[in-house]
Design an enzyme around this catalytic site. Sequence first.
Site, PDB file in Angstrom:
ATOM      1  N   ASP A 479      20.464 -41.794  22.825  1.00 47.82           N
ATOM      2  CA  ASP A 479      20.738 -41.479  24.236  1.00 47.82           C
ATOM      3  C   ASP A 479      20.056 -40.166  24.645  1.00 47.82           C
ATOM      4  O   ASP A 479      19.644 -39.371  23.793  1.00 47.82           O
ATOM      5  CB  ASP A 479      22.262 -41.387  24.420  1.00 47.82           C
ATOM      6  CG  ASP A 479      22.720 -41.815  25.798  1.00 47.82           C
ATOM      7  OD1 ASP A 479      21.890 -41.835  26.726  1.00 47.82           O
ATOM      8  OD2 ASP A 479      23.922 -42.131  25.953  1.00 47.82           O
ATOM      9  N   ASP A 549      23.403 -48.107  33.312  1.00 42.33           N
ATOM     10  CA  ASP A 549      24.853 -47.981  33.128  1.00 42.33           C
ATOM     11  C   ASP A 549      25.610 -48.849  34.126  1.00 42.33           C
ATOM     12  O   ASP A 549      26.825 -49.009  34.012  1.00 42.33           O
ATOM     13  CB  ASP A 549      25.282 -46.516  33.287  1.00 42.33           C
ATOM     14  CG  ASP A 549      25.150 -45.750  31.984  1.00 42.33           C
ATOM     15  OD1 ASP A 549      24.988 -46.391  30.925  1.00 42.33           O
ATOM     16  OD2 ASP A 549      25.193 -44.506  32.018  1.00 42.33           O
TER      17      ASP A 549
HETATM   18  C1  DGJ Z   1      25.140 -42.842  28.699  1.00 43.39           C
HETATM   19  C2  DGJ Z   1      24.885 -44.247  28.257  1.00 43.39           C
HETATM   20  O1  DGJ Z   1      24.089 -44.912  29.187  1.00 43.39           O
HETATM   21  C3  DGJ Z   1      26.208 -44.969  28.044  1.00 43.39           C
HETATM   22  O2  DGJ Z   1      25.980 -46.296  27.711  1.00 43.39           O
HETATM   23  C4  DGJ Z   1      26.983 -44.240  26.991  1.00 43.39           C
HETATM   24  O3  DGJ Z   1      26.329 -44.337  25.753  1.00 43.39           O
HETATM   25  C5  DGJ Z   1      27.186 -42.792  27.388  1.00 43.39           C
HETATM   26  N1  DGJ Z   1      25.944 -42.151  27.718  1.00 43.39           N
HETATM   27  C6  DGJ Z   1      27.861 -42.018  26.294  1.00 43.39           C
HETATM   28  O4  DGJ Z   1      27.979 -40.693  26.585  1.00 43.39           O
END
Ligand code: DGJ
Length: 724
Positions: A479, A549
Amino acid sequence: MITYNSSERIFKLDTPDTSYIIGIGAEDYILNLYYGAYLPDINLWANAERIKSASFSPANPHIPHEKFSTDVAPMEYSCNGSGDFRISAIAVRNSDGNSVTDIRYKGHKISKGKPSIAPLPSVYVNDESEADTLEIYAEDKVTGVEVTLIYTVFNNIDAVTKSVRVTNGGKAPVDIERIFSTCLDLPTMDFDLITLYGRHMKERCREQRRLAHGIQGVASKRGSSSHNQNPFAALLRHGATEDNGDAYGINLIYSGNFEFSAECDYSGTTRMIMGINPTDFSWHLEPDESFQSPEAVHVYTNEGLGGMSRIYHRLYINNLVRGKYKYEKRPLLINSWEACFFDFDTDKLVAFAKNAKELGMDMLVMDDGWFGKRNDDTNSLGDWFVNENKLKGGLSKLIEQVNDIGLKFGIWYEPEMISPDSELFRAHPDWYVHVPNRESSIGRNQYVLDVSREDVRDNIFNQMYSVLSENKIDYLKWDFNRNISEAGSALLPAERSKEFFHRFVLGTYDLMDRFTKAFPDILFENCSGGGGRFDPGMLYYSPQIWTSDHTDPIERLTIQFGTSLCYPASTMGAHVSAAKRTGFETKGNVALWGTFGYELDPTKLTEDDRQIILGQINDYHKYYDLIHYGDLYRLIDPHTDHFKCAWSFVSPDKKEALATAVIMRENFCHLFFLKLKGLDKDRMYRCEETGEVYSGALLMNSGINLSRVIWRDGESKMLHFIAE
Ligand code: DGJ
């Protein structure tokens, strides 16, 4: 195939259906004579005669001024300050302090295959016979700067890659101030520009505008390719459509600051450049030092935007994505994030695993919150050791239980970040990205870790290596949850401070390279607050990227349609979540256009939900090859039809197709006939759901009437057709 005609001084770079033609003109200027549908000819010098449109254009004193000016000629790689007033691909500041740059042809080499441009990611060949490469050697005689223009054409796919290497062959140091990966001059401006804009939770929406005189384009200076603009652009000839007409695609294999610009000059030509964003960039070269630009991927087709996308998809599946999971079936995963956020422990995850296994899922992914003392997003990034308060008995005990249930195990990291409240920060307060004497902005309570530094990378690599080597980990979600501001490194001297952003990207690539080599069996999934780094640079290291997301299927439609302009379904992370707005069936139908998985609490499902999920998982297996390796046809685009949308996958032999239609909003007025594409018009196809048999011609020309099949908000239908 690449040929050079030495009497005409013309290079011809041919793919099956396209030609890219370069000429070496008077005074060794390198000119672009043509890029488009395949031509057998080399008689193209007339294309370079542009002097009629010169306006106040200075010219080389050694060529009769009525013949040539760099200001109007179709320059193959445009230089700054030497008479071409359009956007420049290159500007090198020399030791005299000026940045006049003027490169001329010196020689060339044609070879089989495609050389790597490591440490930068690039498209590769599986076999030398797949492609040919041309290197044109050019030189600026005054400074001694040598510029190599590198082209690869593929023999079975209509793509041309381009990159540039600059070597300081002079005696004094120089600074590169602009170095674009590609420059392309087209003789007309009758195009629409298509780009992908967005934000967190709404990435890569398609935007279309008519080219106009002047400069237009998109860029990122956020330190990553970004949610906000993607390093992709297409020019679509006026009148061309999804299915027909000229489309020129351009995509940069780079995960940092980029710029795409198109300039239409007064004579109605278009110049496109794509490369590293010159804002906050320069690169110092001592004598004999070199700089390699990222690679740009050009696609031309006269089969419209759809044809362009299918070429990118095929190229990226076969020649960009690497490793074990390039062709091996990916595990169907369930991710803990939306169901738990930071609130989980071993028991909860084991319960997830048991339920997931009963439903037929393959892997449990433990997302953010397993390390340091992290129970929210205020701390612990950089402390990559297990939080034993949550995972009692440690990580291996949890993984053992998950494996015993019969599931693989995946984990989350954010390697390029550091929380001010972390042991790492307390031990190394100068390891975050910052500049002297200026307070740093904070994003999601975190700083960016300075991975341009080798010592920092070693620390992160070693911490992560211990966890990954001591535990049985099958998947890693990587991430990256903020953009870079106050960009600087404590180690870079002031005169090199503008190298920071590119060094940061090289640092990220180095880390990813080390991990993918050390753990070839791990499936990597890139992520940046959803799809903030959805670019081909990342696809070189991770075969899939979390697309967004936003997991609501209706919101996902524009995101997935936009993303598909360039990136194949097999790279698009898509999950069914518990978000309320739309029913489970449509969630599944939309997530199937991607890697597929779940993001919900499997212990809280109703029996009805479980039955739907069992069916979805069955579909996932049944249609895996069709979706991952089939040809995508966008049938109805949600950017232009505000009520419904549809897409399909057709097997390469046209014997099978899967069409999905979604009602975004009920339309009280209109009927809904769904017309398919890409089938064999002379074959008969049986619809598995209805048992009806139709000709390919009927399915593509009349379409099937779905008006009474789906009509309410959020309803959807998948139809599977098999050739008889
Ligand atoms: C952002 C990601 O897009 C989510 O899927 C998740 O992993 C969060 N970060 C976790 O902090």
